[in-house]
Design an enzyme around this catalytic site. Structure first.
Site, mmCIF file in Angstrom:
data_model
loop_
_atom_site.group_PDB
_atom_site.id
_atom_site.type_symbol
_atom_site.label_atom_id
_atom_site.label_comp_id
_atom_site.label_asym_id
_atom_site.label_seq_id
_atom_site.Cartn_x
_atom_site.Cartn_y
_atom_site.Cartn_z
ATOM 1 N N HIS A 1 -2.515 -3.119 5.653
ATOM 2 C CA HIS A 1 -1.260 -3.893 5.805
ATOM 3 C C HIS A 1 -1.822 -4.861 6.911
ATOM 4 O O HIS A 1 -2.122 -4.331 7.918
ATOM 5 C CB HIS A 1 0.075 -3.358 6.027
ATOM 6 C CG HIS A 1 1.092 -4.331 6.268
ATOM 7 N ND1 HIS A 1 2.061 -4.716 5.129
ATOM 8 C CD2 HIS A 1 1.538 -4.853 7.319
ATOM 9 C CE1 HIS A 1 2.770 -5.560 5.624
ATOM 10 N NE2 HIS A 1 2.584 -5.879 6.811
ATOM 11 N N CYS A 2 -2.048 -6.223 6.734
ATOM 12 C CA CYS A 2 -2.557 -7.108 7.793
ATOM 13 C C CYS A 2 -1.278 -7.881 8.098
ATOM 14 O O CYS A 2 -0.818 -8.973 7.533
ATOM 15 C CB CYS A 2 -3.720 -8.041 6.928
ATOM 16 S SG CYS A 2 -4.271 -9.101 8.290
ATOM 17 N N PRO A 3 -1.006 -7.646 9.494
ATOM 18 C CA PRO A 3 0.124 -8.548 9.957
ATOM 19 C C PRO A 3 -0.316 -10.087 10.309
ATOM 20 O O PRO A 3 0.662 -10.986 10.187
ATOM 21 C CB PRO A 3 0.692 -7.971 11.382
ATOM 22 C CG PRO A 3 -0.751 -7.271 11.773
ATOM 23 C CD PRO A 3 -1.597 -6.765 10.398
ATOM 24 N N GLY B 1 0.535 -11.693 6.961
ATOM 25 C CA GLY B 1 2.020 -11.175 6.498
ATOM 26 C C GLY B 1 2.071 -10.648 5.258
ATOM 27 O O GLY B 1 3.074 -11.056 4.644
ATOM 28 N N ASN B 2 1.143 -9.911 5.160
ATOM 29 C CA ASN B 2 1.083 -9.348 3.530
ATOM 30 C C ASN B 2 0.218 -8.046 3.658
ATOM 31 O O ASN B 2 -0.690 -7.962 4.324
ATOM 32 C CB ASN B 2 0.726 -10.246 2.654
ATOM 33 C CG ASN B 2 1.480 -9.657 1.043
ATOM 34 O OD1 ASN B 2 1.890 -8.822 0.923
ATOM 35 N ND2 ASN B 2 1.130 -10.683 0.008
#
Length: 338
Positions: free
Chosen positions: A167-169, A172-173
């Site tokens: 999950h890559c902040p 944002g997804n």
């Protein structure tokens, strides 16, 4: 007062579980925590705007007009890959329907038998064979499904994602089966854009003899991230598998998805088919709503009485007129009396 059930059609994305947000009638799908994504967009646009405003005019005149043209091309490609990664379905797997979950629970209980009190039930695992290698499918207690190979449950989005990488902040997804190649292209072109801007910043400083302190943090972090994912692609491995050490070679467990060839692994990850979404976000489903309604007694007779009153002519204000028959009867009675 009585309840009336009203059925209306809604888009399926409005009823999807999990912690994702949807925009543009379900066409855009992101995680709820999007603050870092806006920061990423701001940093890219802000850095490139400063480069275009201050360095590019001088470099275009004294070196070549191709310098700002190529920078604009890289900038738009980076933004396109960022939006493609952030706004797409990463490969979220639909949850089991209630009847499907009940059937799976019955199968598990029948296979495990009765567990004595005080003992933990055996893990819910199914074994499948991939390239002569046994791979375990784990059961997800939230989605009520046996996850496919390489899938994992994201605790932030609260959904199972196929070929879950991480999950890559910053985007944002989640990064998964359907958007990993766009994520890699984003990091790779962003590295090229960062190196490009950094190089011509140095050239501009040298040509104008400006003393300047250059920050290497952005260049090091972006290029390092691109190199790490290049390493993973060459092994056909995900970040999640690398962190957990799934194919580290312990107990003679090898990566069953690797072709033992760097070119084949890169071609499969970057040039393979684009998988369709299995969510059917914009499909239609029915929703029942309860609405209160008032029960009025005899509505039709009231309407008829009202209409009949409206059709009657207005009464005259003068004295009532006697009819000719009434006058004749009165005269006959007087003659009998006399």
């Amino acid at each position: 007062m009585s309840a009336v059930m009203i059925t209306r059609k809604v888009r399926k994305w409005e009823k999807l579980p999990g912690k994702n947000t949807f925009c543009c009638d379900g066409r855009v799908m992101m995680a709820r925590q999007k603050g870092v994504f806006y920061l990423t967009l701001f940093l890219i646009v802000g850095t490139c705007s400063l480069f275009f405003a201050f360095e590019c005019p001088y470099l275009a005149v004294h070196l070549s007009p191709a310098i700002p043209v190529f920078a604009v091309f890289l900038f738009f490609f980076v933004i396109a890959m960022l939006l493609r990664t952030s706004f797409s379905d990463p490969g979220v797997l639909p949850r089991a329907l209630p009847e499907e979950a009940t059937f799976i629970e019955m199968e598990i209980e029948a296979a495990n038998g009765n567990v004595p009190a005080g003992q933990r039930p055996p893990p819910r695992i199914r074994n499948v064979q991939i390239n002569n290698q046994i791979v375990k499918l784990k059961y997800c207690y939230t989605c009520k499904i046996f996850r496919p190979p390489r899938a994992s449950h994201c605790s932030i989005c609260d959904n199972c994602v196929d070929r879950f990488d991480h999950h890559c902040p910053w985007v944002g997804n989640c990064v998964g089966k359907r958007n990993y190649r766009y994520f890699y292209l984003f990091t790779m072109t962003l590295s090229l854009l960062t190196i490009y801007i950094f190089t011509f910043n140095i050239v501009h400083v040298v040509m104008r003899e400006y003393p300047v302190l250059v920050c290497f943090f952005t260049l090091w972090s972006v290029v390092g991230l691109t190199g790490f994912h290049t390493y993973l692609i060459s092994l056909n491995q995900t970040t999640n598998e690398d962190i957990k050490g799934s194919w580290s070679g312990k107990n003679r467990v090898q990566n069953p998805y690797s072709h033992k060839n760097i070119i084949k692994n890169c071609c499969e990850v970057l040039c393979g088919p684009t998988y369709p979404s299995v969510l059917d976000r914009r499909g239609l489903t029915k929703e029942e709503l309860s609405a209160s309604a008032s029960n009025s007694s005899n509505p039709t007779p009231q309407t008829m009485n009202t209409s009949s009153r409206e059709e009657q002519p207005p009464a005259s204000k003068g004295p009532p007129l006697a009819s000719p028959d009434t006058d004749a009867e009165t005269a006959l009675a007087k003659d009998k009396t006399h």
